[in-house]
Design an enzyme around this catalytic site. Structure first.
Site, short mmCIF file in Angstrom:
data_model
loop_
_atom_site.label_atom_id
_atom_site.label_comp_id
_atom_site.label_asym_id
_atom_site.label_seq_id
_atom_site.Cartn_x
_atom_site.Cartn_y
_atom_site.Cartn_z
CG ASP A 53 13.63 3.07 -9.92
OD1 ASP A 53 12.96 2.90 -8.88
OD2 ASP A 53 14.30 2.16 -10.45
CG LEU A 79 4.18 21.00 -18.61
CD1 LEU A 79 5.67 21.32 -18.44
CD2 LEU A 79 3.74 20.20 -17.41
CG HIS A 87 7.73 6.48 -1.77
ND1 HIS A 87 8.34 6.14 -2.95
CD2 HIS A 87 7.51 5.29 -1.12
CE1 HIS A 87 8.48 4.82 -3.02
NE2 HIS A 87 8.00 4.28 -1.92
C1 IPE Z 1 9.24 1.55 -12.14
O1 IPE Z 1 10.04 1.44 -11.02
C2 IPE Z 1 7.90 2.10 -11.76
C3 IPE Z 1 7.86 3.45 -11.22
C4 IPE Z 1 8.85 4.28 -11.08
C5 IPE Z 1 6.56 3.87 -10.80
P1 IPE Z 1 10.19 0.06 -10.24
O2 IPE Z 1 11.14 0.34 -9.14
O3 IPE Z 1 8.87 -0.47 -9.88
O4 IPE Z 1 10.84 -0.86 -11.36
P2 IPE Z 1 11.63 -2.23 -11.24
O5 IPE Z 1 10.82 -3.14 -10.38
O6 IPE Z 1 12.95 -1.92 -10.61
O7 IPE Z 1 11.80 -2.70 -12.65
C1 IPE Z 2 10.25 4.75 -7.41
O1 IPE Z 2 11.17 4.50 -6.38
C2 IPE Z 2 8.88 5.08 -6.88
C3 IPE Z 2 7.87 4.03 -7.07
C4 IPE Z 2 8.01 2.92 -7.75
C5 IPE Z 2 6.59 4.27 -6.45
P1 IPE Z 2 11.30 3.06 -5.76
O2 IPE Z 2 10.34 2.95 -4.63
O3 IPE Z 2 11.20 2.01 -6.80
O4 IPE Z 2 12.78 3.13 -5.19
P2 IPE Z 2 13.88 1.99 -5.25
O5 IPE Z 2 14.03 1.59 -6.67
O6 IPE Z 2 13.38 0.87 -4.38
O7 IPE Z 2 15.10 2.65 -4.70
MG MG Z 3 12.54 1.08 -8.00
#
Ligand code: IPE
Ligand code: IPE
Ligand code: MG
Length: 248
Positions: free
Chosen positions: A25, A136, A42
């Protein structure tokens, strides 16, 4: 047997986590802080995945599971969703042969029905190509949700024995989408949030949790080692007392 249940028996543990599960995240915030579009985060995050696979293999971790797209991430703006789908596709195109050359087995878990036909074929082909690799197992959770997983397993369990009135854990767990892997030893969430966000709800029953403010694109081998060092400090009791652990 890899699928020992932490609630039915006490699993064997070692100083290196056998299975690490990560909520990657913070990609969006990493980018926004740099005045870049979220998509740049990303792309950078994908480099971190590559480095983390390598670092885990070098450290003797047998299973690495990463949450790439949740069943709730469809709620994001359509441009971001389609960017992520495209990134998934191009990543499979570019990386699968490298994973294979490095002895990595690739698994993709989640509800695939929502992916387009071409992407579904690519996933099947990648899994088939790498199926025998032993170094792995990299699992990518895509359109994955912990509740979806439990419900789909429940449906399969019922279908197998429609007249049964009661079921046990042992009846259910073979149908969970990660039945091929032991339960995670170490859970890592980057990006500062302290929640599970519908990740591996069933499998995290006795997993050690590690949260870091580091955004996923900045999570390097040193950060991974800090998480593993924290894991090593934990006393995994699985319901027992400390005294019982010392007696052993
Ligand atoms: C969780 O992250 C899902 C992934 C990393 C794929 P999110 O960014 O979607 O989670 P929330 O919405 O903050 O809980
Ligand atoms: C996690 O990073 C990746 C996915 C959920 C695809 P985020 O896109 O949720 O990044 P933040 O949380 O908005 O910074
Ligand atoms: Mg996120």
């Amino acid at each position: 047997m890899t699928t020992v249940s932490s609630t039915l028996s006490v699993p064997q543990t070692g100083s290196v986590p056998r299975h690490i599960a990560i909520i990657m995240d913070g990609n969006g915030r990493w980018a926004t802080r740099r005045l870049l579009p979220r998509t740049a985060g990303h792309m950078k995050g994908l480099e971190t995945v590559r480095d983390t696979v390598k670092a885990c293999a070098e450290r003797g971790v047998a299973f690495l599971t990463v949450f790439a797209f949740s069943s709730e991430n469809w709620r994001r703006p359509p441009e971001e969703v389609s960017f992520l789908m495209k990134l998934f596709r191009t990543t499979l195109e570019r990386e699968v042969s490298k994973l294979h050359a490095n002895g990595i087995r690739l698994k993709v878990v989640g509800d695939r029905n929502r992916f387009d036909a071409r992407l579904q074929e690519m996933i099947d082909a990648a899994e088939a190509l790498t199926a025998e690799n032993k170094r792995l197992t990299l699992t990518i959770c895509a359109n994955y949700g912990g509740r979806w997983d439990i419900m789909q397993a429940f449906g399969k369990m019922r279908a197998q024995d429609p007249n049964a009135e009661t079921f046990t854990e042992e009846n259910l767990t073979p149908h969970l989408s990660m039945a091929y892997a032991p339960e995670p030893d170490l859970f890592i969430r980057t990006g500062g949030e302290m929640r599970i966000s519908n990740f591996l709800l069933w499998q995290l029953a006795y997993t050690e949790m590690y949260f870091t403010d580091t955004f996923w694109p900045d999570f390097d081998a040193t950060a991974l080692d800090a998480a593993i060092a924290s894991y090593r400090q934990r006393e995994r009791r699985f319901g027992r007392t400390s005294e019982q652990l010392i007696e052993k």
